[in-house]
Motif scaffolding. Structure first.
Motif, PDB file in Angstrom:
ATOM      1  N   PRO A   8       8.616   0.518  11.234  1.00 29.03           N
ATOM      2  CA  PRO A   8       9.501  -0.416  12.351  1.00 29.03           C
ATOM      3  C   PRO A   8       8.884  -0.260  13.499  1.00 29.03           C
ATOM      4  CG  PRO A   8      10.789   1.211  11.067  1.00 29.03           C
ATOM      5  CD  PRO A   8       9.251   1.542  10.377  1.00 29.03           C
ATOM      6  N   ASN A   9       7.936   0.399  13.956  1.00 30.51           N
ATOM      7  CA  ASN A   9       7.329   0.418  15.250  1.00 30.51           C
ATOM      8  C   ASN A   9       6.100  -0.221  15.031  1.00 30.51           C
ATOM      9  OD1 ASN A   9       5.524   2.390  14.401  1.00 30.51           O
ATOM     10  ND2 ASN A   9       6.134   3.994  15.818  1.00 30.51           N
ATOM     11  N   GLY A  10       5.636  -0.518  14.108  1.00 37.05           N
ATOM     12  CA  GLY A  10       4.465  -1.556  14.012  1.00 37.05           C
ATOM     13  C   GLY A  10       3.104  -0.676  13.939  1.00 37.05           C
ATOM     14  N   GLU A  11       3.146   0.597  14.130  1.00 31.82           N
ATOM     15  CA  GLU A  11       1.897   1.428  14.458  1.00 31.82           C
ATOM     16  C   GLU A  11       1.136   1.728  13.177  1.00 31.82           C
ATOM     17  OE1 GLU A  11       0.392   2.211  17.488  1.00 31.82           O
ATOM     18  OE2 GLU A  11       1.811   0.779  18.191  1.00 31.82           O
ATOM     19  N   ARG A  12       1.963   1.810  11.897  1.00 32.95           N
ATOM     20  CA  ARG A  12       1.311   2.251  10.741  1.00 32.95           C
ATOM     21  C   ARG A  12       1.762   0.931   9.580  1.00 32.95           C
ATOM     22  NH1 ARG A  12       4.884   7.222   9.627  1.00 32.95           N
ATOM     23  NH2 ARG A  12       6.425   5.832  10.778  1.00 32.95           N
ATOM     24  N   ILE A  13       0.870   1.203   8.591  1.00 37.03           N
ATOM     25  CA  ILE A  13       1.191   0.228   7.536  1.00 37.03           C
ATOM     26  C   ILE A  13       0.975   0.895   6.248  1.00 37.03           C
ATOM     27  CG2 ILE A  13      -0.024  -1.915   6.265  1.00 37.03           C
ATOM     28  CD1 ILE A  13      -1.528  -2.487   9.085  1.00 37.03           C
ATOM     29  N   VAL A  14       1.781   0.774   5.310  1.00 35.94           N
ATOM     30  CA  VAL A  14       1.728   1.207   3.910  1.00 35.94           C
ATOM     31  C   VAL A  14       1.498   0.269   2.923  1.00 35.94           C
ATOM     32  CG1 VAL A  14       4.352   0.961   3.440  1.00 35.94           C
ATOM     33  CG2 VAL A  14       3.023   2.830   2.524  1.00 35.94           C
ATOM     34  N   SER A  15       0.570   0.756   2.078  1.00 34.15           N
ATOM     35  CA  SER A  15       0.124  -0.236   0.850  1.00 34.15           C
ATOM     36  C   SER A  15       0.454   0.429  -0.515  1.00 34.15           C
ATOM     37  CB  SER A  15      -1.372  -0.691   1.165  1.00 34.15           C
ATOM     38  OG  SER A  15      -2.158   0.555   0.926  1.00 34.15           O
ATOM     39  N   GLU A  34      -5.300  11.291   2.866  1.00 32.18           N
ATOM     40  CA  GLU A  34      -5.526  11.223   1.431  1.00 32.18           C
ATOM     41  C   GLU A  34      -4.572   9.855   0.831  1.00 32.18           C
ATOM     42  OE1 GLU A  34      -8.206  12.361  -0.262  1.00 32.18           O
ATOM     43  OE2 GLU A  34      -8.819  12.752   1.832  1.00 32.18           O
ATOM     44  N   PRO A  35      -4.987   9.219  -0.184  1.00 32.31           N
ATOM     45  CA  PRO A  35      -4.155   8.409  -0.884  1.00 32.31           C
ATOM     46  C   PRO A  35      -2.809   9.613  -1.314  1.00 32.31           C
ATOM     47  CG  PRO A  35      -6.155   8.174  -1.539  1.00 32.31           C
ATOM     48  CD  PRO A  35      -6.380   9.228  -0.827  1.00 32.31           C
ATOM     49  N   TRP A  36      -1.832   8.920  -1.445  1.00 31.97           N
ATOM     50  CA  TRP A  36      -0.470   9.862  -1.884  1.00 31.97           C
ATOM     51  C   TRP A  36      -0.475   9.371  -3.387  1.00 31.97           C
ATOM     52  CZ3 TRP A  36       3.476   7.924   1.832  1.00 31.97           C
ATOM     53  CH2 TRP A  36       3.095   8.197   3.210  1.00 31.97           C
ATOM     54  N   ARG A  37      -0.350  10.387  -4.282  1.00 32.48           N
ATOM     55  CA  ARG A  37      -0.383  10.241  -5.601  1.00 32.48           C
ATOM     56  C   ARG A  37       1.140  10.872  -6.203  1.00 32.48           C
ATOM     57  NH1 ARG A  37      -5.255   8.895  -6.764  1.00 32.48           N
ATOM     58  NH2 ARG A  37      -7.031   9.829  -5.682  1.00 32.48           N
ATOM     59  N   GLY A  38       1.778   9.885  -7.134  1.00 32.66           N
ATOM     60  CA  GLY A  38       2.972  10.293  -7.590  1.00 32.66           C
ATOM     61  C   GLY A  38       3.507   9.325  -8.684  1.00 32.66           C
ATOM     62  N   ASP A  51      13.955   3.915  10.093  1.00 31.30           N
ATOM     63  CA  ASP A  51      13.727   4.760  11.222  1.00 31.30           C
ATOM     64  C   ASP A  51      12.214   5.412  11.005  1.00 31.30           C
ATOM     65  OD1 ASP A  51      13.687   6.548   8.898  1.00 31.30           O
ATOM     66  OD2 ASP A  51      15.327   7.826   9.460  1.00 31.30           O
ATOM     67  N   GLY A  52      11.499   4.746  10.063  1.00 30.30           N
ATOM     68  CA  GLY A  52      10.241   5.101   9.817  1.00 30.30           C
ATOM     69  C   GLY A  52       9.859   6.334   9.204  1.00 30.30           C
ATOM     70  N   GLU A  53      10.957   7.161   8.829  1.00 29.56           N
ATOM     71  CA  GLU A  53      10.639   8.503   8.252  1.00 29.56           C
ATOM     72  C   GLU A  53      10.647   8.544   6.691  1.00 29.56           C
ATOM     73  OE1 GLU A  53       9.968  11.073  10.043  1.00 29.56           O
ATOM     74  OE2 GLU A  53      10.059   9.547  11.831  1.00 29.56           O
ATOM     75  N   THR A  54      10.819   7.367   6.052  1.00 31.63           N
ATOM     76  CA  THR A  54      10.883   7.607   4.607  1.00 31.63           C
ATOM     77  C   THR A  54      10.039   6.330   4.009  1.00 31.63           C
ATOM     78  OG1 THR A  54      13.211   8.627   4.401  1.00 31.63           O
ATOM     79  CG2 THR A  54      12.366   7.710   2.474  1.00 31.63           C
ATOM     80  N   ILE A  55       9.380   6.410   3.083  1.00 39.02           N
ATOM     81  CA  ILE A  55       8.870   5.362   2.499  1.00 39.02           C
ATOM     82  C   ILE A  55       9.116   5.215   0.977  1.00 39.02           C
ATOM     83  CG2 ILE A  55       6.304   4.123   1.876  1.00 39.02           C
ATOM     84  CD1 ILE A  55       5.384   5.809   4.454  1.00 39.02           C
ATOM     85  N   ALA A  56       9.493   4.143   0.499  1.00 39.69           N
ATOM     86  CA  ALA A  56       9.732   4.052  -0.879  1.00 39.69           C
ATOM     87  C   ALA A  56       8.438   3.281  -1.638  1.00 39.69           C
ATOM     88  CB  ALA A  56      10.946   3.182  -1.110  1.00 39.69           C
ATOM     89  N   TRP A  67       9.073   9.052  -0.337  1.00 42.59           N
ATOM     90  CA  TRP A  67       8.042   9.954   0.280  1.00 42.59           C
ATOM     91  C   TRP A  67       8.610  10.249   1.921  1.00 42.59           C
ATOM     92  CZ3 TRP A  67       3.617  10.804  -2.662  1.00 42.59           C
ATOM     93  CH2 TRP A  67       3.639   9.803  -3.746  1.00 42.59           C
ATOM     94  N   ASN A  68       8.134  11.248   2.353  1.00 45.49           N
ATOM     95  CA  ASN A  68       8.335  11.494   4.041  1.00 45.49           C
ATOM     96  C   ASN A  68       7.231  10.732   4.537  1.00 45.49           C
ATOM     97  OD1 ASN A  68       6.215  13.345   3.969  1.00 45.49           O
ATOM     98  ND2 ASN A  68       7.810  15.133   3.952  1.00 45.49           N
ATOM     99  N   ALA A  69       7.278  10.723   5.791  1.00 42.48           N
ATOM    100  CA  ALA A  69       6.078  10.000   6.353  1.00 42.48           C
ATOM    101  C   ALA A  69       4.815  10.861   6.515  1.00 42.48           C
ATOM    102  CB  ALA A  69       6.604   9.752   8.114  1.00 42.48           C
ATOM    103  N   GLN A  70       4.792  12.087   5.972  1.00 40.76           N
ATOM    104  CA  GLN A  70       3.545  12.722   5.913  1.00 40.76           C
ATOM    105  C   GLN A  70       3.080  12.707   4.203  1.00 40.76           C
ATOM    106  OE1 GLN A  70       6.512  14.267   7.622  1.00 40.76           O
ATOM    107  NE2 GLN A  70       5.250  13.405   9.251  1.00 40.76           N
ATOM    108  N   GLY A  71       3.736  11.864   3.603  1.00 42.46           N
ATOM    109  CA  GLY A  71       3.147  11.762   2.318  1.00 42.46           C
ATOM    110  C   GLY A  71       3.744  12.748   1.376  1.00 42.46           C
TER     111      GLY A  71
END
Length: 163
Positions: A8-15, A34-38, A51-56, A67-71
């Motif tokens: 949301p703040n434009g500072e990070r990109i998830v792929s 490191e890449p997140w494996r799951g 809120d930028g704290e969760t990634i689906a 995932w949380n923002a720390q992977g």
């Protein structure tokens, strides 16, 4: 790489990619950790919560991971699609996640309730609680417009387990 999403703040990109990993980047294009494996398949869809704290992330085997923002993985995979998950979007309040799949369904998930390792009765209650706010939109016949929400099964199973 199959999908990208800005925080949301434009500072990070998830792929999400062909290798089944989720990666977090800064906006200068540098990999953050490191890449997140799951996942056990290709990751076709990714999304940040408001809120930028969760990634689906959604994969080719029909599962969704949170995932949380720390992977770190949050709970067990969300299961329900019968085909690859190709699209993910959080609701503006971050409480719901919509997923679109090759199985021609859109599912709404209450992400406040995470599936955890629990005894079977608690697990059933979590699954049933999730169904309360988990309609499945299916591609209807041209003359039919309907949304089916199935709680009857849960009410019957829960009443039998409480005896």
């Amino acid at each position: 790489m199959f999908d990208l999403g800005f925080s949301p703040n434009g500072e990070r990109i998830v792929s999400g990619g062909r290798d089944g990993t989720v990666r977090l980047w800064n906006r200068q294009g540098e990999l953050m950790g490191e890449p997140w494996r799951g996942h056990q398949g290709v990751v076709f869809a990714v999304a940040f919560s408001p809120d930028g704290e969760t990634i689906a992330s959604g994969s080719g085997n029909g599962t969704i991971r949170l995932w949380n923002a720390q992977g770190q993985l949050q709970g067990e995979p969300l299961r329900g699609h019968q085909g690859a998950v190709r699209s993910l979007r959080f609701s503006p309040d971050g409480e719901r996640l919509a997923s679109g799949s090759e199985d021609k369904t859109v599912r709404l998930w209450d992400v406040r309730i995470l599936p955890e390792s629990q005894d079977w009765q608690t697990g059933l209650q979590v699954a049933c609680d999730r169904l309360k706010n988990h309609p499945v939109f299916e591609r209807p016949q041209p003359e039919i417009t309907a949304i089916t929400l199935s709680r009857d099964i849960c009410q019957a199973k829960l009443s039998r387990t409480r005896h």
